[in-house]
Design a protein around this motif. Structure first.
Motif, PDB file in Angstrom:
ATOM      1  N   ILE A  69     -54.286  25.705 -73.423  1.00  0.00           N
ATOM      2  CA  ILE A  69     -54.446  26.373 -71.903  1.00  0.00           C
ATOM      3  C   ILE A  69     -53.759  27.900 -72.033  1.00  0.00           C
ATOM      4  O   ILE A  69     -54.945  28.614 -71.934  1.00  0.00           O
ATOM      5  CB  ILE A  69     -53.473  25.518 -71.087  1.00  0.00           C
ATOM      6  N   ARG A  70     -52.535  28.017 -72.465  1.00  0.00           N
ATOM      7  CA  ARG A  70     -52.389  29.402 -72.687  1.00  0.00           C
ATOM      8  C   ARG A  70     -52.937  30.103 -73.791  1.00  0.00           C
ATOM      9  O   ARG A  70     -53.280  31.305 -73.434  1.00  0.00           O
ATOM     10  CB  ARG A  70     -50.566  29.406 -72.771  1.00  0.00           C
ATOM     11  N   ALA A 109     -51.866  32.253 -68.105  1.00  0.00           N
ATOM     12  CA  ALA A 109     -51.818  30.944 -67.526  1.00  0.00           C
ATOM     13  C   ALA A 109     -50.422  30.662 -67.241  1.00  0.00           C
ATOM     14  O   ALA A 109     -49.602  30.570 -68.053  1.00  0.00           O
ATOM     15  CB  ALA A 109     -52.338  29.993 -68.589  1.00  0.00           C
ATOM     16  N   LEU A 133     -54.645  29.975 -63.712  1.00  0.00           N
ATOM     17  CA  LEU A 133     -55.395  30.717 -64.841  1.00  0.00           C
ATOM     18  C   LEU A 133     -56.109  31.906 -64.308  1.00  0.00           C
ATOM     19  O   LEU A 133     -56.905  31.686 -63.365  1.00  0.00           O
ATOM     20  CB  LEU A 133     -56.875  29.555 -65.439  1.00  0.00           C
TER      21      LEU A 133
END
Length: 411
Positions: free
Chosen positions: A367-368, A378, A392
């Motif tokens: 994700i990040r 994120a 996001l």
């Protein structure tokens, strides 16, 4: 996926070669001008004219040799310095004796400094010291006595050439260091990208096999135990570092070069992010999106959709199959915001940092990491008992900016 080489070329040295080429031409014109202004006082003007004819042809014909370090070879440097030394030594034969004793300029005049500077740029301060010493000896022979102005000119050329040679050596070392740093950065980015892909596929399958095997029991339990061991080993490998893809750094004639493998992107315009997020919608996942298309660069859209998928995987894994999730897409003028919210139990404080330390890179990389590579961010907001929200943010023009920067670096 097909790969292409991304080449970034850095050279502090190259502008010095261009400046040297210009200096040699201007210095030749200056030397000829000095002779033209005082040719009546020369004892043998025909000898000076013959030398300047050779000097002019040599200077113009050898401009390609002073275009780069690769073209400036040792034989050329030796021949070039010989032209300068010959001009200094025949000055007493061409010029009047009194003008020589009064400190008149030599035939090549300041053109000699260009020959010495070529040594400095090519080989550093040691080569510069050798060339300037030979010029100093030739000047002392031409003058006959170590007069004050001669010594002054000799010391000036000596100090200047050695200083420039030293600066060139420092610049080359700095380029090699920068090339190595960029190589490490490229390897780290590739490791993170592979870590995300592995987490989204292999690690989740191994974790599922481990859980199902423990529930079924028997031989399946042994298979689950082995899958668990491989999951731990693979997580350690991913978090500890992977071998970088093919890339090289070198100190070439035109500067240090860094090559890194980068994924090819299909040609074409932006894609609608909504079409990539639509498959995530279902009975337990609600999707709220604008009525108009949400355009993003192809890679940016794919990475955002993959990050949303990773967030939903975390919802199913940690909040349970019955947990509900909501996806909200917001199209702002400069960025796109996608929020994934669930009604699960939330994440205890400090749990994300602990998971990252244990090599569980779901949030950190899937994700990040994806959003960071796109120039976005994120944020994970979670309150125990009140669910989790993942926000996001990705800028719309990040990929275009990077492409333009890459072209500028190559030029």
């Amino acid at each position: 996926m097909a790969q292409r080489d991304r080449v970034m070329r850095m050279s502090v040295e190259q502008p010095l070669w261009r400046a040297l080429a210009g200096y040699r031409v201007l210095a030749m014109i200056y030397a000829i001008g000095l002779f033209a202004a005082a040719h009546d006082g020369f004892a043998r003007p025909w000898l000076a004219i013959a030398y300047f004819a050779v000097l002019g042809v040599w200077t113009l014909a050898t401009l390609p040799q002073v275009a780069s370090a690769a073209a400036c070879t040792k034989p050329f440097l030796a021949a070039d310095l010989s032209v300068a030394l010959t001009g200094i030594l025949i000055t007493p034969l061409a010029d009047a004796v009194q003008r020589v004793h009064d400190g008149g300029p030599t035939l090549p005049s300041i053109w000699t400094a260009g020959s010495v500077l070529a040594f400095a740029i090519k080989g550093g301060w040691r080569w510069a010291a050798l060339a300037s010493t030979l010029v100093a000896v030739a000047n002392l022979i031409e003058r006959g006595t170590p007069a004050r102005d001669t010594v002054h000119n000799v010391v000036l050329v000596w100090v200047a050439s050695i200083a420039i040679g030293y600066v060139v050596e420092v610049a080359r070392a700095s380029e090699r260091t920068l090339a190595r740093a960029l190589e490490i950065e490229a390897a780290t980015r590739e490791r993170e990208r592979l870590a995300r892909d592995i987490h989204d596929s292999v690690l989740q399958v191994l974790a599922m096999v481990q859980r199902r095997g423990a529930v079924i029991g028997g031989e399946a339990a042994e298979l689950g135990r082995m899958a668990g061991e491989q999951e731990v080993a693979l997580r350690t490998l991913v978090s500890g570092g992977l071998a970088p893809v093919s890339r090289a750094s070198e100190d070439a004639a035109r500067g240090a070069v860094v090559r890194g493998a980068a994924e090819d992107e299909p040609d074409g315009g932006p894609v609608d992010l909504r079409s990539l997020l639509a498959p995530h919608a279902g009975s337990r996942v609600s999707l709220a999106e604008p009525g108009a298309p949400v355009p993003l660069a192809p890679q940016a859209a794919r990475e955002v959709a993959a990050a949303v998928g990773a967030a939903l995987d975390n919802v199913r894994r940690h909040a349970g199959e019955q947990a509900r999730a909501w996806i909200l897409v917001e199209d702002e003028p400069d960025e796109v915001i996608v929020t994934v919210r669930d009604d699960g139990p939330g994440i205890p404080e400090g749990r994300l940092a602990q998971a990252e330390g244990e090599g569980r890179l779901g949030v950190a990389q899937s994700i990040r990491g994806r959003l960071r590579d796109l120039g976005g961010s994120a944020d994970v907001i979670s309150v125990p008992g009140q669910g989790t929200e993942v926000e996001l943010r990705v800028p719309k023009h990040h990929r275009q900016t990077n492409d333009q920067r890459g072209k500028a670096e190559q030029r």
